[in-house]
Design a protein around this motif. Structure first.
Motif, PDB file in Angstrom:
ATOM      1  N   GLU A   1       0.862  -1.183   0.000  1.00 12.51           N
ATOM      2  CA  GLU A   1       0.000   0.000   0.000  1.00 12.51           C
ATOM      3  C   GLU A   1       0.898   1.233   0.000  1.00 12.51           C
ATOM      4  N   PRO A   2       1.245   1.751  -1.185  1.00 12.83           N
ATOM      5  CA  PRO A   2       2.185   2.880  -1.254  1.00 12.83           C
ATOM      6  C   PRO A   2       1.759   4.079  -0.414  1.00 12.83           C
ATOM      7  N   TRP A   3       0.455   4.373  -0.357  1.00 13.21           N
ATOM      8  CA  TRP A   3      -0.003   5.423   0.548  1.00 13.21           C
ATOM      9  C   TRP A   3      -1.122   4.887   1.432  1.00 13.21           C
ATOM     10  N   GLY A   4      -2.333   4.804   0.929  1.00 14.17           N
ATOM     11  CA  GLY A   4      -3.454   4.308   1.725  1.00 14.17           C
ATOM     12  C   GLY A   4      -4.471   5.381   2.005  1.00 14.17           C
ATOM     13  N   TYR A   5      -5.317   5.662   1.006  1.00 14.03           N
ATOM     14  CA  TYR A   5      -6.333   6.693   1.192  1.00 14.03           C
ATOM     15  C   TYR A   5      -7.447   6.241   2.137  1.00 14.03           C
ATOM     16  N   THR A   6      -7.724   4.948   2.169  1.00 14.01           N
ATOM     17  CA  THR A   6      -8.850   4.479   2.987  1.00 14.01           C
ATOM     18  C   THR A   6      -8.644   4.753   4.476  1.00 14.01           C
ATOM     19  N   PRO A   7      -7.482   4.447   5.069  1.00 12.59           N
ATOM     20  CA  PRO A   7      -7.310   4.820   6.481  1.00 12.59           C
ATOM     21  C   PRO A   7      -7.234   6.330   6.681  1.00 12.59           C
ATOM     22  N   ALA A   8      -6.711   7.054   5.682  1.00 15.33           N
ATOM     23  CA  ALA A   8      -6.666   8.523   5.790  1.00 15.33           C
ATOM     24  C   ALA A   8      -8.075   9.096   5.826  1.00 15.33           C
ATOM     25  N   GLU A   9      -8.965   8.558   4.976  1.00 20.90           N
ATOM     26  CA  GLU A   9     -10.352   9.021   4.969  1.00 20.90           C
ATOM     27  C   GLU A   9     -11.041   8.697   6.292  1.00 20.90           C
ATOM     28  N   CYS A  10     -10.725   7.537   6.854  1.00 23.24           N
ATOM     29  CA  CYS A  10     -11.281   7.205   8.168  1.00 23.24           C
ATOM     30  C   CYS A  10     -10.848   8.234   9.209  1.00 23.24           C
ATOM     31  N   THR A  11      -9.592   8.621   9.164  1.00 25.79           N
ATOM     32  CA  THR A  11      -9.048   9.542  10.162  1.00 25.79           C
ATOM     33  C   THR A  11      -9.748  10.888  10.123  1.00 25.79           C
ATOM     34  N   VAL A  12      -9.920  11.449   8.925  1.00 25.45           N
ATOM     35  CA  VAL A  12     -10.536  12.778   8.844  1.00 25.45           C
ATOM     36  C   VAL A  12     -12.022  12.727   9.192  1.00 25.45           C
ATOM     37  N   MET A  13     -12.636  11.543   9.156  1.00 26.97           N
ATOM     38  CA  MET A  13     -14.029  11.400   9.571  1.00 26.97           C
ATOM     39  C   MET A  13     -14.164  10.984  11.034  1.00 26.97           C
ATOM     40  N   GLY A  14     -13.026  10.841  11.710  1.00 25.37           N
ATOM     41  CA  GLY A  14     -13.075  10.488  13.120  1.00 25.37           C
ATOM     42  C   GLY A  14     -13.340   9.024  13.378  1.00 25.37           C
ATOM     43  N   ILE A  15     -12.985   8.156  12.437  1.00 26.68           N
ATOM     44  CA  ILE A  15     -13.186   6.714  12.600  1.00 26.68           C
ATOM     45  C   ILE A  15     -11.829   6.051  12.799  1.00 26.68           C
ATOM     46  N   PRO A  16     -11.607   5.346  13.901  1.00 28.48           N
ATOM     47  CA  PRO A  16     -10.332   4.650  14.114  1.00 28.48           C
ATOM     48  C   PRO A  16     -10.063   3.641  13.000  1.00 28.48           C
ATOM     49  N   SER A  17      -8.791   3.337  12.786  1.00 28.30           N
ATOM     50  CA  SER A  17      -8.445   2.413  11.706  1.00 28.30           C
ATOM     51  C   SER A  17      -7.212   1.609  12.075  1.00 28.30           C
ATOM     52  N   ILE A  18      -7.065   0.483  11.408  1.00 28.04           N
ATOM     53  CA  ILE A  18      -5.873  -0.362  11.537  1.00 28.04           C
ATOM     54  C   ILE A  18      -5.149  -0.333  10.207  1.00 28.04           C
ATOM     55  N   SER A  19      -3.888   0.067  10.241  1.00 24.77           N
ATOM     56  CA  SER A  19      -3.051   0.088   9.048  1.00 24.77           C
ATOM     57  C   SER A  19      -1.808  -0.754   9.337  1.00 24.77           C
ATOM     58  N   THR A  20      -0.814  -0.710   8.460  1.00 28.75           N
ATOM     59  CA  THR A  20       0.408  -1.489   8.676  1.00 28.75           C
ATOM     60  C   THR A  20       1.632  -0.605   8.484  1.00 28.75           C
ATOM     61  N   ASN A  21       2.771  -1.111   8.951  1.00 27.30           N
ATOM     62  CA  ASN A  21       4.020  -0.388   8.745  1.00 27.30           C
ATOM     63  C   ASN A  21       4.622  -0.667   7.375  1.00 27.30           C
ATOM     64  N   LEU A  22       3.860  -1.302   6.495  1.00 25.94           N
ATOM     65  CA  LEU A  22       4.249  -1.446   5.093  1.00 25.94           C
ATOM     66  C   LEU A  22       3.400  -0.549   4.200  1.00 25.94           C
ATOM     67  N   SER A  23       2.565   0.280   4.785  1.00 26.24           N
ATOM     68  CA  SER A  23       1.778   1.242   4.017  1.00 26.24           C
ATOM     69  C   SER A  23       2.349   2.633   4.242  1.00 26.24           C
ATOM     70  N   GLY A  24       2.229   3.484   3.223  1.00 26.96           N
ATOM     71  CA  GLY A  24       2.722   4.846   3.360  1.00 26.96           C
ATOM     72  C   GLY A  24       2.047   5.581   4.493  1.00 26.96           C
ATOM     73  N   PHE A  25       0.734   5.392   4.628  1.00 29.24           N
ATOM     74  CA  PHE A  25      -0.012   6.050   5.694  1.00 29.24           C
ATOM     75  C   PHE A  25       0.476   5.605   7.067  1.00 29.24           C
ATOM     76  N   GLY A  26       0.670   4.293   7.231  1.00 26.62           N
ATOM     77  CA  GLY A  26       1.118   3.777   8.518  1.00 26.62           C
ATOM     78  C   GLY A  26       2.486   4.309   8.901  1.00 26.62           C
ATOM     79  N   CYS A  27       3.419   4.332   7.946  1.00 25.66           N
ATOM     80  CA  CYS A  27       4.759   4.870   8.220  1.00 25.66           C
ATOM     81  C   CYS A  27       4.689   6.352   8.560  1.00 25.66           C
ATOM     82  N   PHE A  28       3.842   7.081   7.835  1.00 19.35           N
ATOM     83  CA  PHE A  28       3.689   8.519   8.060  1.00 19.35           C
ATOM     84  C   PHE A  28       3.177   8.780   9.477  1.00 19.35           C
TER      85      PHE A  28
END
Length: 731
Positions: free
Chosen positions: A526-553
């Motif tokens: 997952e080079p970035w990961g828009y789905t967990p980012a969209e969850c974040t801005v809507m106030g919904i917790p999410s599970i990502s990984t340290n192999l996704s751009g979002f998770g590393c960020f």
């Protein structure tokens, strides 16, 4: 970039990726400014992508959400270039006459030479200008341009690869457009062209080969070869340094596509990618280290009151509950008030998106909930488009039965209310035994009998074309999650994008996300990961990984991500089984949270939205453009290396008040007892104020529509170094 290092993990030797810390966006406001403002009055920006007004994947979201900020910066000198797709143009684009005289002459010249080029406004936020090229109309030139491609770049494109053929046509036409525009300008222009992904990359290579006066940027959102390798169950990240990239691309019959992507990356003045982990991948696969990381952002809409987004969660959760009532009719033996909605969404890449590990974790979670006699029920949604031929009849019937029950209850309620009203009018208390007559009981009995069901609730909401070979359904058959009464975890596979016009689940994706409790995205690639980012801005917790751009960020910028509802799964240093156990642990701990604890966590998650706002992250794109202009036009612009030693990153600390994440400290976790919750005081305003002191507010960007704070900033490079850009005379 520093070399990676090897370490022993069990019986396997694992290559540790050299993920250098990039400059933190939250530290930007504390950095020194450029010496002068960067003048863009005589510069023109063309942003070129196959997904301009043409939704295919995540790049569409990047360009669409970023457009407003770019228009504010560049004004009338910003043009998006994409393919002309009539069905999209009818609903998304207002065709008008070109406003720029040089561009008008360019389009007229190309149209008179056998092309079809359209100009208009894209009807999105910011209303950017778009130049749309009809690729199919110039297909007669394909053989000639393929010959030129071979003669100049030694890249051969097979006749049967339609997508690559479109890339050739689109590339030559965009290079033609930029070259003609440069020729039509009365004064030597400063043209900046930003190309996204390999489908647009050939145009960049042609600009450089033809020596056009164009500063070029190439952004890869995911490498082609990386996506193919991960889809093939290869141990990708631990073998990056060992891949024979030419052989691997050839074995997968994408060598010509890979060559187009690699050529664009090597030819660009500035090469960017969306995350630090993709930068490492690009360095090994495309043989060039990115000059700068450009993370993807979103347009964040802040609410005036904190409780507003919580109200939206409650409203949309009720709509999902209505769907669940119909889907599980006849087997609705669980309490919806103690039901949690989890979901995974995105492209249907079973392993890359982590659907495999999610299903395995759900099976283990089901066991834990059953042996612990938990009253919580999990409904897990899989929103991944697949090949179907229609809705499942049993699923449609469930919604019809639910509606019939609602209508029956409403009719009985009306009759009951009328009798009660008439009794009260004459001053008598009603005789409850006479309020419901025989006809009412008959209606209710018929409705109850209609809910009887002889089969289990369906897993899939549609009829799959390849049911026996579908990866999700095959995995569900193996792990035995069939939505039985004994199961505490229920699964619903919705193989179609959500739509408010659907007769089954009439909700837009945003509404659906707001109604869920947790997004689960355990992606392997997952080079970035828009789905967990969209969850974040809507106030919904999410599970990502340290192999996704979002998770590393998030790991880089937040000291304790899980305290803010951002759970980072370790898929880099752990095996599949260990990662699955960790995911199961996260899910089980989430199930143990009280309702109040989940509300607190959602408030914290929503407060991270500033970090993902284009007002922050758009600065990286600004820096990349300035760097490209400085490299292409050194007589006008130049940049000086910024001393990275003076740049101190900033990380969000742990939230000021308890409770922190249950995964980190069980002793200070949210209480599970509702009685204890009443005694444990929690002041939301006080908590938010403490976080506001920790989280710096974004600065306004330099725009062409009014005064703003300086737009200059050091350029965050992939290796943590920056570049300071100024306008003036060449040294």
């Amino acid at each position: 970039m520093k070399a990676g290092r090897f370490f022993q993990f069990g019986n396997a030797t694992i290559f540790s990726m050299p993920l250098a810390r990039s400059m933190s966006v939250t530290s930007l406001s504390g950095l020194e400014e450029w010496d002068e403002e960067f003048d863009l009055e005589d510069a023109v920006l063309f942003e070129i992508a196959w997904e301009v007004a043409n939704k295919v994947g995540g790049i569409y979201t990047v360009i669409q959400t970023k457009a407003r900020l770019t228009v504010e910066e560049w004004g009338e000198n910003y043009f998006l270039v994409g393919p002309y797709v009539e069905s999209n143009v009818r609903t998304q684009v207002e065709l008008i006459e070109p406003t720029n005289p040089a561009l008008k002459r360019t389009i007229d010249k190309m149209n008179s030479s056998g092309c079809k080029v359209y100009f208009g406004r894209w009807l999105i936020e910011g209303s950017p200008y778009v130049v749309l090229i009809d690729v199919a109309f110039t297909a007669w030139s394909l053989d000639k341009w393929k010959t030129e491609l071979w003669n100049n770049f030694s890249i051969g494109v097979p006749w049967f690869d339609r997508e690559a053929n479109d890339a050739v046509l689109f590339g030559f036409l965009t290079a033609w457009l930029l070259g003609e525009f440069a020729a039509q300008c009365e004064e030597p222009p400063h043209i900046l062209a930003h190309f996204h992904e390999w489908l647009a990359g050939l145009g960049l290579a042609l600009c450089r080969q033809r020596l056009l006066p164009v500063a070029t940027i190439f952004t890869t959102h995911a490498t082609l070869l990386g996506r193919y390798l991960c889809a093939g169950s290869v141990d990708f990240y631990n073998n990056l340094i060992n891949f024979n990239v030419d052989k691997e691309a050839g074995d997968r019959q994408i060598y010509h596509r890979y060559c187009l992507e690699r050529t664009a990356a090597r030819c660009a003045h500035v090469f960017t990618t969306v995350s630090q982990i993709t930068a490492v991948e690009a360095e090994y696969l495309l043989k060039r280290k990115p000059d700068i990381i450009t993370p993807n952002g979103l347009n964040v809409k802040k609410f005036s009151a904190m409780h507003e987004f919580q109200n939206l969660h409650a409203q949309n959760k009720n709509r999902i509950q209505e769907f669940v009532r119909g889907h599980f009719y006849g087997h609705l033996d669980f309490n919806l008030d103690k039901c949690l909605f989890l979901f995974i969404a995105g492209r249907y890449e079973f392993s890359n998106k982590g659907a495999d590990i999610f299903l395995e974790a759900l099976a283990r979670l089901n066991y834990l909930l059953r042996v612990n006699h938990s009253e919580v029920t999990i409904v897990a949604f899989f929103i991944m488009p697949a090949r179907t031929n229609n809705f499942n009849v049993e699923t449609l019937k469930g919604q019809a039965v639910r509606k019939q029950l609602w209508d029956t209850a409403h009719t009985v309620k009306e009759r009951f209310g009328k009798k009660l009203y008439e009794s009260l009018l004459i001053g008598q208390l009603p005789d409850v035994a006479k309020m419901l007559d025989k006809e009412d009981f008959t209606m209710m009995k018929r409705a109850i009998f209609a809910t009887q069901r002889q089969c289990q609730p369906p897993i899939c909401t549609h009829n799959m074309l390849e049911d026996s070979n579908d990866p999700i359904l095959t995995c569900i058959r193996r792990i035995g999650l069939f939505n039985s009464s004994a199961d505490r975890v229920k699964v619903i596979f919705h193989p179609e994008f959500l739509s408010s016009t659907s007769p089954l689940l009439p909700m837009d994706y945003e509404e659906f996300v707001r109604g869920c409790h947790l997004g689960v995205f355990p992606s392997y690639y997952e080079p970035w990961g828009y789905t967990p980012a969209e969850c974040t801005v809507m106030g919904i917790p999410s599970i990502s990984t340290n192999l996704s751009g979002f998770g590393c960020f998030m790991e880089e910028h937040i000291s304790d991500p899980s305290a803010y509802g951002i759970y980072i799964l370790d898929r880099r240093h752990r095996g599949v089984d260990e990662s699955c156990n960790q995911l199961t642990s996260y899910l089980f701990q989430f199930c143990q949270q009280s309702r109040r604890a989940r509300i607190i966590q959602r408030n914290r998650t929503e407060r991270l939205s500033d970090l993902l706002d284009w007002r922050y992250l758009g600065r990286y794109y600004i820096a990349a453009r300035h760097m490209a202009l400085a490299k292409a036009f050194p007589d006008t612009y130049f940049y000086q290396p910024h001393d990275s030693e003076t740049t101190q990153g900033f990380r969000y600390p742990r939230p000021a008040s308890v409770p922190p994440s249950p995964s980190l400290s069980r002793h200070s976790s949210p209480h599970h007892s509702e009685a204890e919750d009443e005694d444990d005081r929690y002041d939301e305003d006080e908590e938010a104020e403490k976080d506001r002191l920790n989280i710096r507010q974004p600065l306004a960007l330099q725009t062409k529509k009014g005064p703003a704070l300086p737009s200059a900033l050091p350029v965050p490079g992939a290796n943590g170094h920056g570049d300071r850009v100024v306008k003036g005379e060449k040294n």
